[in-house]
Design an enzyme around this catalytic site. Structure first.
Site, short mmCIF file in Angstrom:
data_model
loop_
_atom_site.label_atom_id
_atom_site.label_comp_id
_atom_site.label_asym_id
_atom_site.label_seq_id
_atom_site.Cartn_x
_atom_site.Cartn_y
_atom_site.Cartn_z
CB ILE A 25 -0.94 -0.03 1.17
CG1 ILE A 25 -1.80 -1.21 1.06
CG2 ILE A 25 -2.00 1.32 1.20
CD1 ILE A 25 -2.93 -1.33 2.54
N GLY A 28 7.24 4.05 4.51
CA GLY A 28 7.68 5.51 5.16
C GLY A 28 9.16 5.13 5.58
N GLY A 29 9.50 5.93 6.73
CA GLY A 29 11.07 5.75 6.96
C GLY A 29 10.93 4.77 8.05
CB THR A 32 6.44 -1.45 4.08
OG1 THR A 32 7.80 -0.58 3.49
CG2 THR A 32 5.82 -1.68 2.63
CB VAL A 33 1.12 -0.25 5.24
CG1 VAL A 33 -0.23 -0.66 5.51
CG2 VAL A 33 1.45 0.79 6.34
CE LYS A 48 1.82 1.07 10.72
NZ LYS A 48 2.58 2.01 9.71
CG ASP A 142 3.18 10.64 14.38
OD1 ASP A 142 3.46 12.01 14.31
OD2 ASP A 142 3.57 9.77 13.61
#
Length: 399
Positions: A25, A28-29, A32-33, A48, A142
């Site tokens: 999908i 990010g840093g 990964t999703v 995730k 966050d």
């Protein structure tokens, strides 16, 4: 997060002999999703998968497990459910509820600033989910549009509880690094890294400003400069940027984003109560939040469906694509000592000894055959019933 452009090496892998990785999908840093499938329960899930550098970090793994368990105990429809956590090979992973839809960030990109009644429709579930967490002693740390998901059915859900805390606990995380997303951090998070429910309230206040105006209150050349501005400056009034913003929303943002935590709402419960009072005072109508049309999740689902369709059109079992590549000759490695275990368990691409893509093909083929036989049985039943009805009618006439 960055959307995938090419086939990911983890796709088609089976994590922990249970979770099939179907399609990427976004990434990010630190993670990964993927969209995935729990092959044991035949349930769609979101996976995730954390970066492999965390696999050997015991401090991270311990905090990762603790945070996952804490969030899994929360039962609130405004929070993305956590089903499981684990580690397969060099990949710690989290198994979550799959939200068919997109993120609030994607919706903002598509549609821009929101009117007050739409802002309330987003904030109600966000504050409701945060309230449940705050009651349980949890802090998100966050809150941002990327972590707010909107389903195709109009449900708004908050995701990614505890990940910032887990990353902060990692031994590979440098001391003094500001964790979180700069635009939404509270002054105390920037100053010393501390966070409590009032820190989440500050982030929600920034979110309200962004929903009303289309952008965050502070800008700068770097994340660090953006983060430090909030130490000396207040969030401006949204009504100074967008005409028609009710003063009640300016007051809501001002109270949520006070630089001194003692001057803010105590938690999401208090902020939610004030939001409801504002909605009632302004007689704001109910609103169903739409999911973004062109989301990474929608594109991932379409990509996976197209792959399955192409495999079916070929009329043959799909070829299994291994997730690993041989990089050295067998003779290059000495045999492991007796009784020793490998450093990392390999990610398997099989289920019950069958290549996982063949397993999927066989499962879909079996389902199609079941549908065919059900249709045949129904047709025969209909013919028999019709014949019986006709014979019965004729007999009645004779009698």
């Amino acid at each position: 997060m960055v959307e995938a452009g090419t086939r990911d090496p983890l796709e088609s892998a089976l994590l922990d002999s249970r979770y099939l990785v179907q399609a990427k999908i976004a990434s990010g840093g630190t993670s990964t999703v993927y969209r995935g499938l729990d092959v044991r329960l035949d349930r769609p899930v979101a996976l995730k998968v954390m970066d492999s550098r965390y696999a050997g970090d015991e401090q991270f793994l311990t905090r990762f497990r603790l945070e996952a368990r804490a969030v899994a105990r929360l039962n609130n429809r405004a929070l993305v459910a956590v089903y499981d956590q684990g580690k397969d090979g060099r990949h710690p992973f989290l198994v979550m509820e799959l939200i068919e839809g997109g993120t609030l960030r994607e919706l903002l990109i598509e549609r821009g600033p929101m009117p007050p009644h739409a802002v309330v429709a987003v904030l109600r579930p966000v504050l409701g989910g945060l309230a449940a967490a705050h009651r349980a002693g949890l802090v998100h740390r966050d809150v941002k549009p990327e972590n707010i998901l909107i389903s195709d059915d109009g449900d708004v859900k908050l995701a990614d509880f505890g990940l910032v805390r887990a990353v902060a606990a990692a031994s590979i995380t440098s001391t003094g690094v500001i964790l979180g997303t700069a635009a939404y951090l509270s002054p105390e998070q920037v100053r010393d890294g501390n966070a409590d429910p009032r820190s989440d309230v500050y982030s929600v206040g920034v979110l309200v400003y962004e929903l009303l105006t289309g952008h965050t209150p502070f800008t700068g050349d770097s994340a660090l400069s953006i983060a430090y501005q909030r130490l000396d400056a207040d969030v401006p009034r949204a009504s100074a940027v967008i005409d028609g913003v009710p003063p009640q929303f300016d007051e809501l943002v001002a109270c949520a984003t006070a630089r001194n935590p003692a001057d803010r709402y105590a938690d999401a419960i208090a902020m939610g109560a004030d939001l409801e009072a504002i909605a009632e005072e302004l007689a704001l109508p109910e609103f169903r939040v739409p999911a973004p049309r062109n989301s990474a999740q929608h594109r991932s689902a379409a990509l996976y469906r197209s792959r399955i369709t192409q495999q079916g059109q070929l009329g043959a079992k799909p070829v299994h694509h291994p997730t690993r590549q041989l990089t050295r000759q067998p003779g290059d490695c000495s045999e492991p000592a007796s009784g020793s275990e490998p450093e990392h368990e390999p990610i398997t691409g099989q289920f019950a000894g069958i290549a996982i893509e063949e397993f999927i093909w066989a499962r879909q083929h079996a389902r199609r055959m079941v549908l065919v036989w059900v249709s045949v049985v129904l047709a025969i039943t209909g013919l028999v019933a019709s014949a019986a009805w006709t014979i019965g009618s004729n007999l009645s006439g004779l009698l």
